[in-house]
Design a protein around this motif. Structure first.
Motif, PDB file in Angstrom:
ATOM      1  N   ASN A   1       0.855  -1.188   0.000  1.00 51.68           N
ATOM      2  CA  ASN A   1       0.000   0.000   0.000  1.00 51.68           C
ATOM      3  C   ASN A   1       0.890   1.237   0.000  1.00 51.68           C
ATOM      4  OD1 ASN A   1      -2.001   1.921   0.270  1.00 51.68           O
ATOM      5  ND2 ASN A   1      -2.368   1.492   2.440  1.00 51.68           N
TER       6      ASN A   1
ATOM      7  N   LYS B   1      -0.030   4.315  -0.373  1.00 52.48           N
ATOM      8  CA  LYS B   1      -0.697   5.499   0.176  1.00 52.48           C
ATOM      9  C   LYS B   1      -0.462   6.692  -0.765  1.00 52.48           C
ATOM     10  CE  LYS B   1      -0.216   3.412   4.699  1.00 52.48           C
ATOM     11  NZ  LYS B   1       0.006   3.579   6.145  1.00 52.48           N
TER      12      LYS B   1
ATOM     13  N   PHE C   1      -0.830  -1.218  -4.303  1.00 48.82           N
ATOM     14  CA  PHE C   1      -1.899  -0.227  -4.333  1.00 48.82           C
ATOM     15  C   PHE C   1      -1.256   1.151  -4.411  1.00 48.82           C
ATOM     16  CE2 PHE C   1      -3.708  -3.913  -2.237  1.00 48.82           C
ATOM     17  CZ  PHE C   1      -4.937  -4.038  -2.884  1.00 48.82           C
TER      18      PHE C   1
ATOM     19  N   SER D   1      -6.870  -0.572  -6.357  1.00 53.67           N
ATOM     20  CA  SER D   1      -7.275   0.751  -5.892  1.00 53.67           C
ATOM     21  C   SER D   1      -7.193   0.825  -4.368  1.00 53.67           C
ATOM     22  CB  SER D   1      -8.709   1.014  -6.359  1.00 53.67           C
ATOM     23  OG  SER D   1      -9.211   2.204  -5.831  1.00 53.67           O
ATOM     24  N   GLN D   2      -6.777   1.967  -3.852  1.00 49.07           N
ATOM     25  CA  GLN D   2      -6.677   2.141  -2.398  1.00 49.07           C
ATOM     26  C   GLN D   2      -8.042   2.294  -1.741  1.00 49.07           C
ATOM     27  OE1 GLN D   2      -3.911   5.270  -1.393  1.00 49.07           O
ATOM     28  NE2 GLN D   2      -2.273   4.390  -2.638  1.00 49.07           N
ATOM     29  N   THR D   3      -9.045   2.635  -2.532  1.00 50.88           N
ATOM     30  CA  THR D   3     -10.428   2.702  -2.064  1.00 50.88           C
ATOM     31  C   THR D   3     -11.317   2.818  -3.283  1.00 50.88           C
ATOM     32  OG1 THR D   3     -11.999   3.836  -0.572  1.00 50.88           O
ATOM     33  CG2 THR D   3     -10.486   5.217  -1.827  1.00 50.88           C
TER      34      THR D   3
ATOM     35  N   THR E   1      -9.315  -4.049  -4.579  1.00 53.53           N
ATOM     36  CA  THR E   1      -9.374  -2.744  -3.939  1.00 53.53           C
ATOM     37  C   THR E   1      -9.268  -2.928  -2.428  1.00 53.53           C
ATOM     38  OG1 THR E   1     -10.631  -0.700  -3.635  1.00 53.53           O
ATOM     39  CG2 THR E   1     -11.909  -2.728  -3.789  1.00 53.53           C
ATOM     40  N   LEU E   2      -8.604  -1.989  -1.782  1.00 55.30           N
ATOM     41  CA  LEU E   2      -8.659  -1.941  -0.324  1.00 55.30           C
ATOM     42  C   LEU E   2     -10.021  -1.392   0.079  1.00 55.30           C
ATOM     43  CD1 LEU E   2      -5.159  -0.414   0.601  1.00 55.30           C
ATOM     44  CD2 LEU E   2      -5.840  -2.825   0.599  1.00 55.30           C
TER      45      LEU E   2
ATOM     46  N   HIS F   1      -9.491   0.771   5.030  1.00 57.10           N
ATOM     47  CA  HIS F   1      -8.178   0.989   5.641  1.00 57.10           C
ATOM     48  C   HIS F   1      -8.322   1.948   6.819  1.00 57.10           C
ATOM     49  CE1 HIS F   1      -4.059   2.429   6.200  1.00 57.10           C
ATOM     50  NE2 HIS F   1      -3.668   1.303   5.630  1.00 57.10           N
TER      51      HIS F   1
END
Length: 249
Positions: A11, A13, A41, A59-61, A87-88, A91
């Protein structure tokens, strides 16, 4: 018989660059192994670059809404059409900084699956909650909202990441024993509803995992890999973590 496949997910970020994508792609060629899944991600603008470089990316979200007048949000359908598989969801930074409730996280989980994405559901407690002995109740509540809304069968096409909030980006990490205890709790909780799903769902640990502690963490019976933060921005360290997962596969 369990058929869990280990996973190492990075991740990034709000970090990374086009140059890092190129370097990571070259490095991860050495991690190509059908025994484990490796993915990253990155920030949204880098998703296409990652996919073009043959990196499995997610995707991170995603939004819990469909396409529409939602400035700054990202549509799960579009993420899938871009070529992403994952996708996350939920988080801890989305929960704490952006105020995503358990109910919103469950909606995002549902929207991801509706659009053929595999959600990686993040759960975990704060340091205060751990000190108060609330770890299991907090994690259970975060899981229950998804299970109550969608049924335990929805977990078949998902991954769960336990990430103690107090260990994210702090340099602190749960000991292998502490992490295993929570992973076992999660698996047992799911087993009470469906043994087959519990045996086969991939559970990741996320909380300051690095190339120094990954070997012992991944050796635990119920830890199937990691959701990696800062170390995933260092190609050699990330490769080392992937190698740890391969050795424990």
């Amino acid at each position: 018989m369990a058929s869990r496949k280990p996973m190492v997910a990075g991740n990034w970020k709000m970090n990374g660059s086009v140059e890092l994508i190129t370097t990571m792609a070259d490095t991860l060629k050495n991690a190509s192994n059908n025994k484990i899944d490796v993915l990253i991600f990155p920030p949204f603008p880098l998703l296409s670059k990652a996919l073009e470089a043959d990196i499995v990316a997610g995707s991170q979200t995603v939004s819990h809404e469909d396409a529409g007048a939602f400035t700054g949000e990202v549509d799960a359908k579009l993420v899938f059409e871009l070529g992403c598989k994952y996708t996350l969801v939920g988080h801890s930074e989305r929960r704490s900084i952006y105020g995503e409730s358990n109910d919103v996280v469950a909606l995002k989980f549902e929207k991801a699956q509706e659009n053929k994405l595999i959600p990686i559901l993040c759960v975990g407690e704060s340091e205060t909650q751990r000190e108060q002995g609330l770890t299991e109740s907090v994690v259970a509540e975060q899981l229950n909202v998804v299970i109550d809304k969608l049924g335990v069968a929805a977990l078949v096409n998902s991954v769960i990441a336990y990430e103690p909030v107090w260990a994210i980006g702090t340099g602190k990490t749960a000991s292998p024993k502490q992490a295993q205890e929570v992973h076992k709790f999660i698996r047992n909780k799911i087993a009470a509803l469906d043994m087959s799903i519990a045996e086969n769902i991939t559970l990741l640990y996320g909380g300051s995992v690095n190339d120094q502690n990954s070997e012992l963490l991944f050796a635990q019976a119920d830890i199937d890999g990691g959701l990696i933060g800062g170390a995933s921005l260092k190609p050699d360290a990330f490769l080392s973590i992937c190698n740890s997962a391969q050795r424990n596969a």
